[in-house]
Design an enzyme around this catalytic site. Structure first.
Site, short mmCIF file in Angstrom:
data_model
loop_
_atom_site.label_atom_id
_atom_site.label_comp_id
_atom_site.label_asym_id
_atom_site.label_seq_id
_atom_site.Cartn_x
_atom_site.Cartn_y
_atom_site.Cartn_z
CG ASP A 105 -1.93 1.13 1.17
OD1 ASP A 105 -2.66 1.20 0.16
OD2 ASP A 105 -1.97 1.94 2.09
CB THR A 134 0.87 -8.18 0.83
OG1 THR A 134 0.68 -8.58 2.18
CG2 THR A 134 -0.44 -8.34 0.08
CG ASP A 145 -0.18 -9.27 5.28
OD1 ASP A 145 0.54 -10.15 5.78
OD2 ASP A 145 0.00 -8.06 5.46
NE ARG A 153 5.82 -28.72 27.22
CZ ARG A 153 7.13 -28.62 27.16
NH1 ARG A 153 7.73 -28.51 25.99
NH2 ARG A 153 7.86 -28.64 28.25
NE ARG A 158 7.51 -24.78 27.35
CZ ARG A 158 7.10 -25.03 28.59
NH1 ARG A 158 5.96 -24.51 29.02
NH2 ARG A 158 7.81 -25.79 29.39
O1 F6P Z 1 2.40 -6.96 5.36
C1 F6P Z 1 3.35 -7.99 5.41
C2 F6P Z 1 3.87 -8.18 6.80
O2 F6P Z 1 4.78 -9.27 6.81
C3 F6P Z 1 2.78 -8.37 7.86
O3 F6P Z 1 2.22 -9.67 7.83
C4 F6P Z 1 3.54 -8.01 9.11
O4 F6P Z 1 2.65 -7.58 10.11
C5 F6P Z 1 4.41 -6.87 8.66
O5 F6P Z 1 4.57 -7.03 7.25
C6 F6P Z 1 5.78 -6.79 9.30
O6 F6P Z 1 6.43 -5.65 8.84
P1 F6P Z 1 7.98 -5.33 9.07
O7 F6P Z 1 8.76 -6.07 8.02
O8 F6P Z 1 8.10 -3.86 8.87
O9 F6P Z 1 8.33 -5.75 10.45
#
Ligand code: F6P
Length: 385
Positions: free
Chosen positions: A124, A146, A148, A183, A291
């Site tokens: 983004d 991404t 995500d 666990r 854990r």
């Molecule tokens: O957006 C991709 C991502 O890996 C997310 O899943 C995670 O929260 C974030 O980036 C971590 O960002 P950085 O590399 O800045 O720690």
């Protein structure tokens, strides 16, 4: 949509911005190979995302430069999730940081190298700047990136499936140690405000409980699910939790604030928090120890899997076709397995991707087929008994 000037294109540049993921090198390779082999373009790669464009750090990209990188995670061009050239930190003579628009320097560099079009691969923040360069008259094509998998106009992003493989294999590994010690094992995974990684990774890794941002949970329901499983003879349990999961009426667990990043919030720590709560709610009853493991950046690295190599190739090749057709100011998408594009304006900065645009990001449907199938096979989301 087709720009008549596009036939004049001789030289393009590309850069990678934001956080890395598997498949980036597959995209870079596809952009370079398509540009050279199909269109006879020259290609430059700017190093370190927008910083390279500003500092004029680049390498000529040839078939040789991209040879042997296909399977590697990360990006040979390096990247950064800072360096917004439209809001760039510069330290003044008094040692104070001031923010300036230095995009004109980047534009000058593009002119100096006679770059006709710029392919920008990023999330983004990176694509918001791509939009701003397009508004300044630069011919830009964006490629979303991404792990995500939350980009709204496109059904899948490269890097996601490789990250899922890491999650599945980690859950497989946690199963044997969970079984050996009776666990409760918690695996925290990435994903920001979208639960795709925890949901699909959790299903594939046969988690008993999956906690995602789209379905706020009640820790008492999670505890009862595990106690119930124990009473039925399941002496270990596996929980897969998304970093963005939160309790009903609760807050996100923030790990740190990263100044200078377009999305300053870094999530993390929910797994440990849940472990502490279950130590009070479950351990006294079943005797099971708990854990927690945070899978972290392993999800973004390693060897790119088959799917992401192919997907990255499709994204990269299509981006160059868009350059050739003059489809600028647009981002490559994939829908029903067909490559297409949308206006970058319509998907960024306020926006539908990432944290800046929680409302619009493509998130898990709590009533969708995937969640329902998981519930059908007995997976708990911590929201209903
Ligand atoms: O957006 C991709 C991502 O890996 C997310 O899943 C995670 O929260 C974030 O980036 C971590 O960002 P950085 O590399 O800045 O720690």
């Amino acid at each position: 949509m087709v720009d008549n000037m596009s036939e004049k294109i001789k030289k393009i540049a590309l850069l990678t911005g934001g956080g890395d993921c598997s498949g980036l090198n597959a995209v870079i390779r596809a952009v370079v190979r398509t540009a050279i082999l199909k269109y006879n373009y020259e290609v430059l790669g700017f190093i370190g995302g927008y910083h390279g464009l500003y500092a004029d750090e680049y390498i000529p990209m040839t078939l040789k430069t991209v040879s042997g990188i296909f399977h590697q995670g990360g990006t040979v061009l390096k990247m950064s999730n800072r360096d917004n050239l439209f809001h760039f930190p510069i330290t003044n003579d008094d040692g104070e940081v001031e923010y300036h628009d230095v995009s004109d320097i980047a534009i000058e560099n593009l002119k100096k190298h006679e770059i006709d079009a710029l392919v920008i691969i990023g999330g983004d923040g990176t694509l918001t700047s791509a939009r701003d360069f397009a508004r300044s008259g630069i011919k830009v094509v964006g490629i979303p990136k991404t792990i995500d998998n939350d980009v709204p106009a496109t059904e899948i992003t490269f890097g996601y499936r490789t990250a899922l493989d890491h999650i599945m294999l980690s859950l497989d590994a946690l199963h044997t140690t969970a079984y050996s010690h009776d666990r409760i094992m918690i695996l925290e995974v990435m994903g920001r405000h979208a639960g795709w990684l925890a949901l699909e990774g959790g299903i594939a890794g046969s988690a008993d409980v999956i906690l995602i941002p789209e379905i706020p949970y009640d820790i008492n329901i999670v505890a009862r699910k595990i106690i119930d499983r124990y009473n039925r003879g399941g002496h270990f349990a596996i929980i897969c939790v998304s970093e963005g999961a939160k309790p009903i009426s609760g807050k996100l667990t923030v790990k740190k604030i990263v100044e200078g990043s377009p999305d300053k919030i870094r999530l993390g720590g929910i797994g440990e928090q849940i472990a502490k709560q279950l130590e009070k709610l479950v351990q006294p009853i079943t005797g099971q120890e708990i854990r927690s493991t945070n899978l972290g950046y392993i999800q973004r690295g390693g060897v790119t899997n088959t799917f992401d190599r192919v997907l990255g190739t499709k994204y990269g090749a299509h981006a160059v076709d868009m350059v050739a057709c003059g489809e600028f100011g647009r981002m490559v998408t994939i829908q029903n397995d067909k490559m297409s594009s949308v206006k970058i304006e319509d998907v960024v900065g306020g926006g539908q991707m990432g944290e800046t645009s929680k409302g619009g990001a493509r998130r898990v449907n709590p009533n969708g087929d995937l969640v329902n199938a998981a519930r059908d096979i007995g997976i708990s989301f911590g929201d209903e008994e």
